[in-house]
Design an enzyme around this catalytic site. Structure first.
Site: not given
Length: 335
Positions: A12-13, A257, A50, A192, A34, A245, A137
């Site tokens: 995703s990121w 998370n 994603y 975090k 993949r 964050d 961030g």
């Protein structure tokens, strides 16, 4: 160097970051592990696994060959799970241009070595620390992909490289700030994740805003204590890479998370939570390494200790709450 940017990792990121780079005017090649994902990005500007609703800009292409993505790249962005970085980078190091800037998007501490991601990059790629830049961030990928206003920190010891990355990701919806505190920015991003697990557990257990505010603020205290022990600037933890964050990761249901923690708070096992979320919750593994790092430096991190016990020793979350609340009374201190 050709001036293009390689993004190694199509999660995703990594996918959202490729869009940012392209919107800022850079040509981007995403490496996907993949092959079908790589082909979908290359042929249809689409990542089916994603952010599937995102159409990537025309400046973005995909490949299943890391060597092809890296070849001649001025900037190489590393966006793989933190615990896989060393093995992956060892395979890629021979293809890196000797002047390429290496950018870490990863937020974790390596198991076994307790090294930060920039330290793993320096060691594995055999580069000097000034070649490495860290981006950290409150950067929830779906919101950024939707071009909602967001900001980040670009941390590096070489101002020129940090400013190069800053210019390469500045868009009307994404505002990057530079910082020279690499240690603080990396620790803020790693710890975090652990606190977000605790926040998710507390949310699922039905605790209210007082409890959740306590976890965020005392979690920040843990982060700052460890950071100062390692040489970080405590002011960093009041900024985007620290409190920013932490707030995003704890308060948003988009944060993996926090979501993982909610499954644990409902009484699911680690395996059940992993199966339900189908994504890497970095805090689950990093809590072990962060605990070891804290013990090595004589730093108390009670929330991190309890999350490690819940995740890896099978402790009942209710007993973890009792353990936290029954600790010896002491002054509020960030020293």
């Amino acid at each position: 160097m050709t001036g293009h940017v390689a993004v190694l990792g199509a999660g995703s990121w990594g996918t959202a970051f490729a869009k940012i780079l392209a919107d800022a005017g850079r040509d981007v090649t995403i490496w996907a592990r993949r092959q079908p994902v790589a082909e979908a990005i290359r042929l249809r500007r689409h990542n089916p696994e994603y952010l599937p609703d995102l159409r990537l800009p025309d400046r973005v292409t995909g490949t299943g060959s890391a060597a092809e993505a890296i070849r001649g790249a001025e900037i190489v962005v590393l966006a793989v799970p933190s615990q896989t970085l060393r093995g992956n980078l060892a395979e890629w190091v021979g293809d890196l241009h000797p002047e390429a800037t290496l950018v870490s998007l990863m937020k974790g501490i390596e198991l076994g070595t307790t090294k930060r991601m920039s330290e793993v990059i320096v060691e594995t790629a055999r580069v000097t620390p000034d070649r490495v830049v860290v981006v950290s961030g409150p950067n929830l990928a779906p919101e950024i992909a939707a071009e909602q206003p967001a900001a980040t920190v670009v941390a590096g010891t070489d101002d020129r490289r940090a400013q190069l990355v800053q210019a390469s990701i500045r868009t009307p919806y994404f505002r990057p700030y530079t910082n020279d505190d690499v240690i603080g920015c990396e620790l803020g991003g790693a710890v975090k994740n652990v606190i977000a697990l605790a926040y998710g557990i507390a949310t699922a257990m039905g605790f209210g805003d007082n409890t959740r505010a306590m976890l965020m603020t005392r979690g920040l205290a843990e982060t700052a204590r460890l950071g100062v022990a390692l040489g970080a600037d405590p002011i960093t933890f009041a900024g985007l890479a620290g409190m920013g964050d932490l707030v995003a990761s704890c308060s948003s249901p988009l944060a993996r998370n926090r979501t993982f923690g909610e499954h644990l708070g409902r009484g699911e096992t680690l395996e059940q939570a992993q199966a339900a979320t189908r994504q890497t919750a970095e805090g689950v593994k990093s809590c072990l390494a962060i605990r070891d790092l804290a013990r090595a430096h004589g730093v108390e991190m009670p929330i991190t200790e309890q999350i490690e016990r819940i995740c890896h020793e099978g402790m009942d979350p209710r007993l973890a709450v009792d353990a936290l609340m029954s600790r010896t009374a002491k002054p509020e201190s960030y020293e």
